[in-house]
Scaffold this motif. Structure first.
Motif, PDB file in Angstrom:
ATOM      1  N   THR A  92       0.735  -1.265  -0.010  1.00 42.94           N
ATOM      2  CA  THR A  92       0.001  -0.053   0.291  1.00 42.94           C
ATOM      3  C   THR A  92       0.770   1.338   0.059  1.00 42.94           C
ATOM      4  OG1 THR A  92      -0.233  -0.183   2.414  1.00 42.94           O
ATOM      5  CG2 THR A  92      -1.902  -1.088   1.105  1.00 42.94           C
ATOM      6  N   ILE A 107      -6.752   0.099  -3.520  1.00 46.27           N
ATOM      7  CA  ILE A 107      -6.437  -1.061  -2.230  1.00 46.27           C
ATOM      8  C   ILE A 107      -7.569  -1.893  -1.943  1.00 46.27           C
ATOM      9  CG2 ILE A 107      -5.316  -1.172  -0.093  1.00 46.27           C
ATOM     10  CD1 ILE A 107      -3.316  -0.236  -2.499  1.00 46.27           C
ATOM     11  N   ARG A 111      -7.455  -5.844  -2.450  1.00 48.37           N
ATOM     12  CA  ARG A 111      -7.810  -6.765  -1.286  1.00 48.37           C
ATOM     13  C   ARG A 111      -8.916  -7.591  -0.984  1.00 48.37           C
ATOM     14  NH1 ARG A 111      -7.559  -2.680   3.175  1.00 48.37           N
ATOM     15  NH2 ARG A 111      -5.385  -2.659   2.976  1.00 48.37           N
ATOM     16  N   GLN A 116      -2.680  -9.617  -1.887  1.00 46.49           N
ATOM     17  CA  GLN A 116      -2.514  -9.710  -0.607  1.00 46.49           C
ATOM     18  C   GLN A 116      -1.812  -8.264  -0.501  1.00 46.49           C
ATOM     19  OE1 GLN A 116      -2.826 -11.743   2.153  1.00 46.49           O
ATOM     20  NE2 GLN A 116      -2.241  -9.983   3.276  1.00 46.49           N
ATOM     21  N   THR A 117      -2.604  -7.460   0.053  1.00 52.97           N
ATOM     22  CA  THR A 117      -2.074  -5.787   0.454  1.00 52.97           C
ATOM     23  C   THR A 117      -1.167  -6.124   1.739  1.00 52.97           C
ATOM     24  OG1 THR A 117      -4.023  -5.269   1.745  1.00 52.97           O
ATOM     25  CG2 THR A 117      -3.873  -4.946  -0.718  1.00 52.97           C
ATOM     26  N   THR A 118       0.189  -5.399   1.468  1.00 53.89           N
ATOM     27  CA  THR A 118       1.088  -5.403   2.690  1.00 53.89           C
ATOM     28  C   THR A 118       1.623  -4.061   2.655  1.00 53.89           C
ATOM     29  OG1 THR A 118       3.001  -6.596   3.153  1.00 53.89           O
ATOM     30  CG2 THR A 118       2.729  -6.346   0.897  1.00 53.89           C
TER      31      THR A 118
END
Length: 131
Positions: A92, A107, A111, A116-118
């Motif tokens: 992000t 985002i 998501r 996989q947001t990180t």
């Protein structure tokens, strides 16, 4: 260029096209040119490029998507990677666009079912565990 016009598009070899100076020290040196995407001309980095072949040839099954613009090139490439069966990590804080609202909307969408947001820090820590 159809959407943005020549003045507002990133032309090949222009200053805006080049790798950011902060990333230059990390760019591959003395590697075959097949490890670089030479002719990306759409939002999707997979479309009409050899990116998928390069990744498969190197047994890559996961990608980290970073860059600009979150809601255009980055989100489109993330969705395309997911559709090609890559596991997608989307930091992000590793993507940017014109407004916080557009960034956050991308985002939220990614998501929900594509990535996989990180964070960049989490990616860095995970990579350090591999080496």
């Amino acid at each position: 260029m159809k959407w943005w016009g020549a003045e507002d598009s990133i032309s090949r070899f222009s200053p805006a096209w080049r790798l950011m100076s902060e990333l230059e020290p990390h760019a591959p040196r003395n590697k075959p040119t097949t490890l670089r995407i030479e002719n990306k001309n759409r939002y999707d980095a997979f479309l009409n490029t050899d990116l998928e072949k390069i990744l498969h040839d190197h047994n890559v099954d996961s990608v980290v998507i970073t860059g600009t613009m979150t809601n255009l090139c980055c989100e489109t490439t993330a969705r395309s990677a997911f559709s090609r069966d890559f596991y997608v990590y989307f930091p992000t804080d590793g993507n940017a666009t014109c407004s916080r609202q557009m960034h956050d909307a991308s985002i939220l969408n990614l998501r929900y079912g594509f990535a996989q947001t990180t964070t960049l820090d989490e990616i860095h820590k995970a990579l350090n565990l591999l080496t």
